[in-house]
Design an enzyme around this catalytic site. Structure first.
Site, short mmCIF file in Angstrom:
data_model
loop_
_atom_site.label_atom_id
_atom_site.label_comp_id
_atom_site.label_asym_id
_atom_site.label_seq_id
_atom_site.Cartn_x
_atom_site.Cartn_y
_atom_site.Cartn_z
N HIS A 79 0.81 -1.23 0.00
CA HIS A 79 0.08 -0.16 0.07
C HIS A 79 0.86 1.06 -0.13
O HIS A 79 1.87 1.43 0.64
CB HIS A 79 -0.94 -0.10 1.10
CG HIS A 79 -1.74 -1.20 1.44
ND1 HIS A 79 -1.17 -2.43 1.99
CD2 HIS A 79 -2.92 -1.29 1.26
CE1 HIS A 79 -2.24 -3.13 2.19
NE2 HIS A 79 -2.98 -2.57 1.51
N LYS A 127 -1.55 -8.03 -4.17
CA LYS A 127 -2.63 -6.77 -3.73
C LYS A 127 -1.80 -5.67 -3.76
O LYS A 127 -0.76 -5.56 -2.99
CB LYS A 127 -3.39 -7.19 -2.44
CG LYS A 127 -4.41 -5.73 -1.99
CD LYS A 127 -4.64 -6.11 -0.70
CE LYS A 127 -5.58 -4.63 -0.11
NZ LYS A 127 -6.14 -4.88 1.15
N LYS A 137 -17.43 22.13 -19.78
CA LYS A 137 -18.38 22.44 -20.88
C LYS A 137 -17.79 22.92 -22.06
O LYS A 137 -17.82 22.50 -23.17
CB LYS A 137 -19.60 22.90 -20.57
CG LYS A 137 -20.58 22.26 -19.59
CD LYS A 137 -21.93 23.09 -19.23
CE LYS A 137 -22.61 22.41 -18.24
NZ LYS A 137 -23.92 22.77 -17.77
N ASP A 186 -28.85 20.93 -22.12
CA ASP A 186 -29.23 21.78 -21.20
C ASP A 186 -30.39 22.86 -21.66
O ASP A 186 -31.41 23.15 -21.26
CB ASP A 186 -28.23 22.95 -20.67
CG ASP A 186 -27.27 22.12 -19.55
OD1 ASP A 186 -27.60 21.27 -18.91
OD2 ASP A 186 -26.39 22.47 -19.31
P1 NAP Z 1 -22.85 31.73 -13.37
O1 NAP Z 1 -22.45 31.53 -14.73
O2 NAP Z 1 -21.85 31.92 -12.15
O3 NAP Z 1 -23.78 33.25 -13.61
C1 NAP Z 1 -24.54 33.53 -12.53
C2 NAP Z 1 -25.26 34.78 -13.07
O4 NAP Z 1 -26.15 35.13 -11.81
C3 NAP Z 1 -24.40 36.01 -13.41
O5 NAP Z 1 -25.24 36.54 -14.50
C4 NAP Z 1 -24.47 36.81 -12.28
O6 NAP Z 1 -24.44 38.23 -12.48
C5 NAP Z 1 -25.79 36.59 -11.66
N1 NAP Z 1 -25.78 36.66 -10.25
C6 NAP Z 1 -24.87 36.15 -9.11
N2 NAP Z 1 -25.19 36.41 -8.01
C7 NAP Z 1 -26.09 37.61 -8.08
C8 NAP Z 1 -27.08 38.40 -7.16
N3 NAP Z 1 -26.52 37.89 -5.71
N4 NAP Z 1 -27.80 38.96 -7.44
C9 NAP Z 1 -28.31 39.17 -9.10
N5 NAP Z 1 -27.28 38.26 -9.78
C10 NAP Z 1 -26.36 37.67 -9.56
O7 NAP Z 1 -23.64 30.46 -13.23
P2 NAP Z 1 -24.43 29.50 -14.03
O8 NAP Z 1 -23.80 28.39 -14.10
O9 NAP Z 1 -25.45 30.36 -14.96
O10 NAP Z 1 -25.76 28.98 -12.76
C11 NAP Z 1 -26.64 29.86 -12.47
C12 NAP Z 1 -27.84 29.19 -12.01
O11 NAP Z 1 -28.46 28.24 -12.83
C13 NAP Z 1 -27.65 28.56 -10.54
O12 NAP Z 1 -28.37 28.54 -9.66
C14 NAP Z 1 -27.80 27.09 -11.00
O13 NAP Z 1 -28.37 26.02 -10.03
C15 NAP Z 1 -28.70 27.03 -12.21
N6 NAP Z 1 -28.81 25.96 -13.10
C16 NAP Z 1 -29.48 25.01 -13.04
C17 NAP Z 1 -29.59 23.89 -13.94
C18 NAP Z 1 -30.59 22.97 -14.06
O14 NAP Z 1 -30.43 21.84 -14.58
N7 NAP Z 1 -31.78 22.85 -13.31
C19 NAP Z 1 -28.36 23.94 -14.92
C20 NAP Z 1 -27.47 24.80 -14.90
C21 NAP Z 1 -27.43 25.89 -14.10
P3 NAP Z 1 -23.22 39.01 -12.92
O15 NAP Z 1 -22.87 38.84 -14.12
O16 NAP Z 1 -23.66 40.42 -12.25
O17 NAP Z 1 -21.84 38.12 -11.77
#
Ligand code: NAP
Length: 540
Positions: free
Chosen positions: A139, A165, A318, A362
């Site tokens: 190990h 092992k 991605k 997505d």
């Molecule tokens: P991201 O790339 O980090 O983008 C986040 C966005 O939210 C940015 O535009 C940011 O604005 C804004 N934001 C963050 N905090 C904020 C606040 N306090 N007030 C106002 N705006 C705010 O994130 P993402 O990957 O796009 O994910 C965003 C959401 O999508 C997450 O909640 C995630 O759970 C959800 N999601 C869900 C699925 C599903 O299958 N259901 C899949 C993917 C993502 P700024 O540009 O000003 O920073």
């Protein structure tokens, strides 16, 4: 046939016996009795030796007896002389252990230990046959041993060692050590146990059966591991379907960082098992950076006997997936045009001829979730007014999808410039896309509102990206991409204002459905996916 063994630390023989019975009931083939937890340094006391022998005699499954010293990652602080007394007593049991595990280093350095061990185990030069066989083990809790080849060679040529092992800690975020371990199994010249420790080693534990590993180890419960990265027997059997794995099993997984809490393995494994698809779906943790992603993905693809047939690809890879396929310049590969425009793909299909097809399920999942809420087909999205809150990764895929189908999209984002850039990229690519200031959201006259910000996500469940009063003025379909909690404050307020609401779970489930159908060419058990997902989330 590969065996699944539950490792049990023997602190108290009565409890260990009860644990061994539970292991049998849970479907284990063997148990490993770790008696290093039972004995203190010094000559082992008679009462403890007798209790150990009783445990071995009454053990309901064949057992491996191990007394691992601290210098090899175990708990035993005594010397080899005392350990020998333990082994000799174990050999006196009416039903002796099936295996005795001795460390290669101890076996190599002490002629006395070798001689005494040979008296307890069955080996070619033994005077009389013994039911106990020797596992020689090695190990490394830090990394792949620098002298790996020499260690393997020494275990291979030791005639007394019926089983060799080798176990080492795999570097986090890199799967290549695990693949090497599986290749060791593939090319074994004697019965071999080869396993990787740590999160990155999980695939070696699950796929040991595919590659003919002699034994894979697991724990009885989630908290009882005897080595880093061991998972429970229920995880091995119920989640990964150990009992169904064979050399032809196809391998899928979720590539991302981190992926430890991903819901995709429970969903896809449940789906594979429900439709009788011969595949297993694993977490494939690959740490950030294009070079690491590309090297790991190439290693997965190059290992033909792995039968790696596809993956879900999540943050932060991605974009890397698109780049990887573009840089391969393989004319047989396929990149879904809208995924290329978005610049991110979440689904990899490895076709039988080795060519790759990548796509983005997505945006399609979001479109279909909204169409379902509006009770319309995708074709009727043209001209619909859609407000997207946020301009990050999720928003980008959703904006692209709705614009492509002719919707008018207004992007509201905290950082206006980011909204503007996104709008410029997709404006005119089917529908109109404009940016607006976040504060103007309440004046929006959109028919669909989609939250793509994390505002309201666990643990900040009392936050909402829209103020409560504004909601009452809308009669919209409100879709929150957040899936934890299921019912966000935004959705609760929207429902109270009479809006149709769509939880993020719908998008999550539908993107998984899209992937499953691409891989299996069978209809996905959508309701099962929904149930498995909802079981893991707080309702809100
Ligand atoms: P991201 O790339 O980090 O983008 C986040 C966005 O939210 C940015 O535009 C940011 O604005 C804004 N934001 C963050 N905090 C904020 C606040 N306090 N007030 C106002 N705006 C705010 O994130 P993402 O990957 O796009 O994910 C965003 C959401 O999508 C997450 O909640 C995630 O759970 C959800 N999601 C869900 C699925 C599903 O299958 N259901 C899949 C993917 C993502 P700024 O540009 O000003 O920073």
């Amino acid at each position: 046939m590969s065996k699944l063994a539950v490792s049990i630390f023997v602190h108290d023989p009565a409890t260990a016996l009860a644990d061994a019975r539970r292991a049998k009931a849970a479907g284990a083939d063997m148990v490993e009795l770790r008696v290093d937890a039972l004995f203190e340094p010094g000559p082992p006391p008679h009462n403890k030796l007798a209790a150990m022998v009783t445990l071995i005699n009454q053990c309901p499954l064949p057992c491996i007896l191990t007394c691992r010293p601290v210098w090899e990652g175990g708990l035993y602080e005594g010397d080899d002389q005392s350990r020998l007394a333990i082994f000799e007593h174990a050999g006196l049991a009416d039903r002796p252990p099936a295996y005795l595990d001795i460390e290669l280093a101890a076996y190599q350095r002490s002629a006395n230990l070798r001689q005494k061990v040979h008296l307890v185990v069955d080996h070619p030069s033994a005077i009389r046959p013994q039911p106990t066989q020797l596992i020689l083990s090695s190990h490394d809790f830090q990394k792949r041993p620098a002298d790996l080849t020499a260690r393997l060679e020494a275990m291979t040529i030791a005639p007394a060692a019926r089983v060799q092992k080798i176990v080492w800690a795999c570097p986090p975020g890199d799967l290549r050590d695990s693949l090497q371990i599986l290749q060791l199994l593939q090319h074994r010249t004697k019965p071999t146990i080869a396993l990787g420790m740590g999160e990155a080693g999980l695939m070696t534990r699950v796929l040991a059966k595919k590659f003919g590993g002699h034994v894979s180890f697991c724990t009885l419960d989630d908290q009882q591991g005897t080595a880093p990265g061991q998972v429970s027997i229920s995880t091995m059997r119920d989640l990964y379907g150990w009992q169904h794995i064979d050399p032809a099993t196809q391998v899928y997984g979720v590539i991302g960082w981190p992926v430890g809490h991903s819901m995709s393995p429970p969903i896809h494994n449940a789906g594979f098992q429900a439709v009788g698809f011969a595949g297993v779906y694993l977490p494939l943790p690959i740490s950030p950076g294009y070079d690491n992603f590309a090297a790991n993905l190439q290693a997965l693809l190059d290992f033909k006997e792995l039968h790696f047939r596809g993956a879900s690809v999540t943050i932060p890879h991605k974009e890397n997936l698109i780049r990887f396929v573009k840089e391969r310049q393989n004319p047989g590969d396929f990149i879904e045009p809208l995924a290329e425009k978005i610049g991110a793909a979440n689904t990899l299909v490895v076709r039988d001829d080795g060519t790759l097809a990548i796509s983005n399920t997505d945006y399609a999942a979001a479109l279909d979730a909204v169409c379902h809420g509006l009770s319309i087909p995708r074709a009727q999205l043209a001209g619909k007014r859609v407000a997207v809150l946020g301009a990050g990764g999720a928003a980008r895929a959703i904006v692209a999808g709705f614009a492509h189908h002719g919707a008018t999209v207004v992007i509201y984002n905290r950082t206006f410039d980011r909204a503007s850039q996104l709008a410029d990229e997709f404006n005119g690519q089917g529908g109109r896309v404009v940016a607006a200031r976040f504060e103007k959201l309440c004046d929006s006259c959109c028919e669909v509102i989609i939250n793509c910000t994390p505002v309201g996500m666990h643990p900040n469940v009392n936050a909402s990206p829209m103020d409560d009063a504004g909601m009452a003025t809308h009669q919209a379909v409100v879709f929150d991409t957040i899936y934890n909690p299921v019912q966000t404050k935004l959705l609760r307020n929207a429902a109270a204002a009479g809006c149709v609401t769509i939880p993020g779970v719908e998008m999550f489930v539908r993107q998984a459905v899209g992937q499953f159908e691409l891989w299996t060419q069978k209809p996905a058990p959508t309701e099962l996916f929904r149930q498995v997902t909802l079981q893991r989330l707080s309702p809100g």
